[in-house]
Design an enzyme around this catalytic site. Structure first.
Site, PDB file in Angstrom:
ATOM      1  N   LYS A  53       0.560  -1.219   0.123  1.00 16.63           N
ATOM      2  CA  LYS A  53      -0.136   0.029   0.177  1.00 16.63           C
ATOM      3  C   LYS A  53       0.825   1.331   0.175  1.00 16.63           C
ATOM      4  CE  LYS A  53      -3.864  -2.400   2.164  1.00 16.63           C
ATOM      5  NZ  LYS A  53      -4.538  -2.703   3.551  1.00 16.63           N
ATOM      6  N   GLN A  97      -4.758  -1.170   9.702  1.00 16.13           N
ATOM      7  CA  GLN A  97      -4.405  -2.759   9.215  1.00 16.13           C
ATOM      8  C   GLN A  97      -4.930  -3.749  10.171  1.00 16.13           C
ATOM      9  OE1 GLN A  97      -3.144  -3.421   5.916  1.00 16.13           O
ATOM     10  NE2 GLN A  97      -3.880  -5.513   6.567  1.00 16.13           N
ATOM     11  N   ASP A 120     -11.224   3.142   4.052  1.00 19.09           N
ATOM     12  CA  ASP A 120     -11.223   1.485   3.876  1.00 19.09           C
ATOM     13  C   ASP A 120     -12.832   1.333   3.740  1.00 19.09           C
ATOM     14  OD1 ASP A 120      -9.002  -0.028   3.589  1.00 19.09           O
ATOM     15  OD2 ASP A 120      -8.662  -0.387   5.938  1.00 19.09           O
TER      16      ASP A 120
END
Ligand code: NAP
Length: 295
Positions: A53, A97, A120
């Site tokens: 990422k 994460q 997200d």
């Protein structure tokens, strides 16, 4: 033989466009999109996702703020960090994460992120907006699958999509996105899981079959209708002594045999994975534009 739906190639093209877009935003509005990437602990898979990422951010010109902490980082500290990031004008996206260590409440953390920076798309506000079809950040993996289909001229409208796997990050949101009353969706969706009876029979009725299970060989040739499109989300490590690292990645689908029957199929790696990262970049750019009042 099936057409290979390369998420890697599409992602490379999309990243070129994002790079240009970011350059323009920078010149015209003096804004550089910023993404905070928080990783707690040292889970090797999480570490490698986070690195990918961050690399993708750098490639397109997003500033990635890498925030890494030991596994004993406290929940209160993380909540405080998120509060600070919520009010930091240089940060347009916040990504935590997953999975988090057990002592940290995942739901509590996801709810602490400002929904306007939740790139997200996991905050309940964004999940709710997605459900009613209102503009929101869509979760990266399912929206990446939608883009992979559409940009390969695979229509979704009117198709029967069978999804195997009902997680909150893949199966459920993908179903939600594809059933919307919109021309880029309008599918009929069947969602399968471990309690579903006759999965093979249901799978054979799919025009588009999606496997998001996390178990190799879940989808075999006999489960696929001739000419169906097969999307393999699964990422499974299997031992491979011929590789330096001792393993290789495979999906949930028996690629070799299924590609003889499908009209199109995603590879693993190089299929859905790169699209997931690309949609995260997309959401971060959209967030930066919104914060700057750019249409
Ligand atoms: P998850 O949370 O573990 O969910 C797996 C789902 O599969 C569950 O709904 C489970 O059913 C279902 N399932 C398990 N075994 C099954 C079986 N034998 N038959 C039918 N259904 C079965 O996994 P996830 O987070 O969605 O991830 C799934 C896979 O996708 C993993 O390999 C993950 O690494 C990969 N992934 C890839 C990307 C990417 O960008 N490429 C992104 C996210 C995830 P129950 O609900 O009944 O338990």
């Amino acid at each position: 033989m099936a057409i290979i739906l390369s998420g890697r190639d599409l992602s490379d093209k999309m990243k070129q466009d994002y790079k240009k877009e970011i350059e323009q935003i920078k010149q015209k509005h003096n804004i550089v999109p910023g993404l905070a990437v928080i990783l707690i602990g040292d889970n090797p898979a999480s570490l490698s996702y986070v690195k990918l990422k961050e690399k993708a951010c750098t490639e397109v010109g997003i500033v990635s703020h890498d925030l890494r902490f030991n596994a004993d980082y406290k929940e209160e500290e993380l909540l405080k960090l998120i509060q600070d990031l919520n009010s930091n004008n240089n940060i347009h996206g916040i990504l935590v994460q997953l999975p988090l260590p057990e002592h940290i409440g995942e739901e509590k953390i996801l709810c602490a992120i400002d929904p306007e920076k939740d790139v997200d798309g996991f905050h309940p506000v964004n999940v709710g907006k997605m459900m009613i079809g209102a503009p929101s950040f869509l979760p990266a993996t399912p929206s990446g699958i939608q883009q992979l289909l559409l940009r390969n001229n695979i229509g979704i409208e009117g198709k029967h999509v069978v999804i195997i796997g009902r997680s909150n990050i893949v199966g459920k949101p993908l179903a939600m996105i594809l059933i919307q009353k919109k021309p880029d969706a309008n599918a009929t969706v069947t969602l399968c899981h471990t309690r579903t009876k006759n999965i093979a029979e249901i799978a054979r009725t799919a025009d588009i079959l999606v496997a998001a299970v996390g178990r190799p060989h879940t989808v075999t040739k006999d489960m696929v209708k001739q000419g169906a499109v097969v999307i393999d989300v699964g990422v499974n490590r299997i031992e491979d002594k011929t590789r330096k690292r001792g393993y290789r990645l495979i999906g949930d689908v028996d690629f070799e045999e299924v590609s003889e029957k499908a009209s199109a199929i995603t590879p693993v790696p190089g299929g859905v994975g790169p699209m997931t990262i690309t949609m995260l970049l997309h959401n971060t750019i959209q967030s930066a534009k919104k914060h700057a009042g750019i249409e």
